[in-house]
Motif scaffolding. Structure first.
Motif, short mmCIF file in Angstrom:
data_model
loop_
_atom_site.label_atom_id
_atom_site.label_comp_id
_atom_site.label_asym_id
_atom_site.label_seq_id
_atom_site.Cartn_x
_atom_site.Cartn_y
_atom_site.Cartn_z
N ILE A 445 0.90 -1.21 0.06
CA ILE A 445 -0.10 0.08 0.03
C ILE A 445 0.90 1.09 0.05
CG2 ILE A 445 -1.96 1.13 1.35
CD1 ILE A 445 -2.46 -1.67 0.16
N VAL A 446 0.56 2.25 -1.08
CA VAL A 446 1.24 3.53 -1.01
C VAL A 446 -0.10 4.30 -0.79
CG1 VAL A 446 3.17 2.79 -2.31
CG2 VAL A 446 1.11 3.78 -3.45
N ASP A 447 0.26 5.53 -0.25
CA ASP A 447 -0.67 6.69 -0.07
C ASP A 447 -0.13 7.93 -0.98
OD1 ASP A 447 -2.34 8.65 0.67
OD2 ASP A 447 -2.91 8.10 2.65
N SER A 448 -0.57 8.00 -2.09
CA SER A 448 -0.07 9.34 -2.91
C SER A 448 -0.36 10.88 -2.31
CB SER A 448 -0.26 9.18 -4.46
OG SER A 448 -1.87 9.07 -4.50
N ASP A 449 -1.21 10.71 -1.29
CA ASP A 449 -1.53 12.00 -0.70
C ASP A 449 -0.48 12.16 0.28
OD1 ASP A 449 -3.86 12.64 -2.20
OD2 ASP A 449 -5.11 11.85 -0.58
N LYS A 450 0.50 11.24 0.71
CA LYS A 450 1.55 11.48 1.49
C LYS A 450 2.81 11.27 0.85
CE LYS A 450 0.22 8.44 4.70
NZ LYS A 450 -0.06 7.73 5.72
N ASP A 451 3.07 10.04 0.10
CA ASP A 451 4.28 9.89 -0.44
C ASP A 451 4.03 8.58 -1.33
OD1 ASP A 451 6.83 8.83 -1.24
OD2 ASP A 451 7.76 9.29 0.84
N ALA A 452 4.05 8.84 -2.69
CA ALA A 452 3.53 7.90 -3.75
C ALA A 452 4.72 6.79 -3.81
CB ALA A 452 3.22 8.63 -4.86
N GLU A 453 6.10 7.00 -3.14
CA GLU A 453 7.10 6.06 -3.32
C GLU A 453 7.29 5.25 -2.34
OE1 GLU A 453 8.19 5.96 -6.37
OE2 GLU A 453 6.88 7.49 -7.20
N LYS A 454 6.69 5.38 -1.25
CA LYS A 454 7.26 4.66 0.09
C LYS A 454 5.90 3.85 0.36
CE LYS A 454 9.61 6.76 3.11
NZ LYS A 454 10.22 7.47 4.24
N ILE A 455 6.42 2.68 1.07
CA ILE A 455 5.17 1.48 1.14
C ILE A 455 4.83 1.92 2.70
CG2 ILE A 455 4.93 -0.74 1.98
CD1 ILE A 455 6.89 -1.43 -0.22
N ASP A 456 3.41 2.18 2.83
CA ASP A 456 2.90 2.62 3.91
C ASP A 456 2.19 1.76 4.90
OD1 ASP A 456 1.82 5.21 5.32
OD2 ASP A 456 0.03 4.38 4.90
N ASP A 457 1.72 0.42 4.20
CA ASP A 457 0.98 -0.62 4.72
C ASP A 457 0.92 -1.87 3.98
OD1 ASP A 457 -0.37 -1.92 6.99
OD2 ASP A 457 -2.24 -0.57 6.39
N VAL A 458 0.59 -2.95 4.41
CA VAL A 458 0.34 -3.99 3.77
C VAL A 458 -1.15 -4.65 3.99
CG1 VAL A 458 2.72 -4.85 3.58
CG2 VAL A 458 1.39 -5.70 5.31
N TRP A 459 -1.97 -5.12 2.98
CA TRP A 459 -3.07 -5.85 3.27
C TRP A 459 -3.07 -7.19 2.63
CZ3 TRP A 459 -6.81 -1.43 0.66
CH2 TRP A 459 -6.51 -0.19 1.45
N VAL A 460 -3.34 -8.07 3.41
CA VAL A 460 -3.44 -9.60 3.09
C VAL A 460 -4.94 -9.84 2.58
CG1 VAL A 460 -3.20 -11.84 4.02
CG2 VAL A 460 -1.50 -10.07 4.99
N ARG A 461 -4.57 -10.65 1.40
CA ARG A 461 -5.84 -11.19 0.70
C ARG A 461 -6.33 -12.35 1.31
NH1 ARG A 461 -7.13 -9.84 -4.90
NH2 ARG A 461 -7.82 -12.21 -4.81
N TRP A 462 -7.75 -12.28 1.24
CA TRP A 462 -8.38 -13.63 1.85
C TRP A 462 -8.10 -14.86 0.88
CZ3 TRP A 462 -12.88 -10.43 1.94
CH2 TRP A 462 -13.09 -9.17 3.02
#
Length: 465
Positions: A445-462
């Protein structure tokens, strides 16, 4: 005997370990292939859908099959409505939703999750377990044959306490599941539902899958009008065949309709034009007879197929973007494994084939994905050529595909080619987001409202079925 559920059947990786490994890293330092979500784009897409249905006075049911994550489900449902209505394509998705739905119940929100296929006998025990956990009326099923109703009528109260709510699947022309609104079988189905106590008819449901052939906002709205007309016909026939006492106090069934092109087309109704006002009146007429809800799934991330529908205008305000590359929330990172500049058309090999990108085509161009401008931006240069099916058709695309291999091909004048290097990482917009996620453990997960190049989180798929 206890019923096993997806969390037991399909083990998932440790979210804590993944966060320790990835969060804070730069995208360029991640091993490819990887699936990247921009949560800033997703927030905007989800907010626009919720705001639109609220303004139009429509219900909304979010499909979770595209992403299969609790985090994105939260964004789809927001925090303001009194109801959380979802649809899922697998029993696994429903089981993984349970903690989130229990949390929403504790906040006083009404919850309902619909299993998105006509129910098969082997799925009933696990669905019944979820129903027992969440309570009566929180799990709904599809039926489109009298045999479904007969099967459900025999489910014992110890297995599934109380009534089982069902939607009848209406075929609005897609010819996948469901009955035609003109079918006499709808009468038999309604009569059978009304003749016994175990099954309660909640509404009629249609999926306008063929609306993906749309090529303009006007055409998408035409599909939506047809969908409303067809599912209303089916619901009216069901209503007429049902005993009046079955409908309860309100006397209204719910009609649930949509696919992302027709669901997002509702956003055109807010334009304020004479045509938009006429369409709003058309929807308001349907609401006199039925509770109307919209459903959709891929709209939070969108993809090349959705851009090709042109279901919304391509431009909008910076606060409320509509339908262009900047609305695409999913990108697939790939890495160049080899280059073939000497070929008639410059090509490059990537270690990402149909298992990564899917094999579904897109009607606006002949490839399987479009290379974004990210690589050059990440290196500090300016990308001058990005292939645009609706504009300048010059740039790199995934032009051929096999199981583990993808072949990038240069489209456009040879003199404009941007040469690729072995080991260079690229981000690709896939044709179909739903098929570009299943092989990954989840999303970076990146958040281009903050930093489009840095990984902000991870979401695990079911995982699982």
């Amino acid at each position: 005997m206890a019923t096993l559920s997806a969390p037991s059947l399909y083990l998932t990786p440790s979210e804590t370990a993944l966060k320790l490994h990835y969060v804070g890293k730069h995208l360029k330092d991640v091993q490819a292939p990887a699936a990247i979500l921009d949560v800033a784009v997703i927030r905007r897409n989800c907010k626009l859908m919720l705001d639109t249905t609220k303004t139009l006075g429509l219900g909304f049911r979010a499909h979770v099959k595209t992403h299969k994550t609790t985090q994105l489900t939260r964004l789809q449902m927001g925090e303001d409505s009194k109801s959380v209505n979802l649809i899922a394509s697998t029993v696994s998705e429903i089981e993984h939703l349970v903690p989130y739905l229990q949390e929403q119940q504790s906040r006083g929100r009404n919850v309902n999750v619909l299993y998105g296929l006509p129910v098969a006998p082997s799925h009933i025990p696990r669905l019944a377990t979820v129903s027992r956990i969440l309570g009566p009326g929180c799990v709904s099923l599809f039926v489109d044959q009298p045999a479904h109703v007969e099967m459900l009528s025999k489910v014992e109260d110890e297995t599934w306490p109380g009534q089982i709510n069902v939607f009848v699947k209406v075929d609005a022309g897609y010819h996948r599941a469901g009955l035609s609104p003109e079918s006499a079988s709808l009468d038999k189905l309604a009569q059978m539902i009304g003749s016994q106590q175990k099954v309660k008819l909640q509404g009629a449901y249609a999926h306008m899958g063929h609306s993906y052939s749309s090529s303009s906002p006007e055409e998408a709205l035409k599909f939506l009008r047809t969908e409303i007309e067809e599912v209303s016909k089916g619901a009216a026939r069901l209503t007429k065949a049902l005993p009046q006492e079955h409908l309860g106090e309100g006397g209204k069934l719910t009609i649930s309709l949509g696919a992302t092109p027709t669901a997002t087309a509702t956003q055109n109704i807010l334009a304020g034009s004479a045509e938009a006002e006429e369409f709003r009146s058309f929807i308001n007429e349907a609401k006199k007879h039925f509770d109307v809800e919209i459903h959709a799934g891929v709209y939070p991330v969108l993809d090349m197929q959705q851009l090709a529908t042109r279901a919304r205008p391509a431009t909008g305000s910076s606060e409320e973007p509509l339908l262009s590359f900047r609305n695409l929330g999913l990108r697939i990172m790939v890495e160049v494994a080899s280059v073939y500049d000497e070929r008639e058309k410059p090509e490059a090999l990537i270690a990402a084939g149909s298992i990564v990108l899917g094999r579904e085509p897109c009607k606006s161009y002949h490839g399987w994905g479009v290379v974004t401008p990210w690589s050059s931006l990440a290196s500090g240069t300016v990308e001058t050529k990005v292939f645009d099916p609706e504009g300048e058709r010059s740039g790199w695309i995934v032009g051929r595909i096999s199981q583990e291999h993808g072949m990038l091909t240069w489209e456009g004048p040879q003199e404009d080619v941007r040469k690729l290097q072995i080991g260079e990482k690229l981000l690709v917009w896939p044709n179909h987001a739903c098929m570009a996620g299943p092989s990954f453990w989840g999303y970076l997960i990146v958040d281009s409202d903050k930093d489009a190049e840095k990984i902000d989180d991870v979401w695990v798929r079911w995982r699982g079925w």
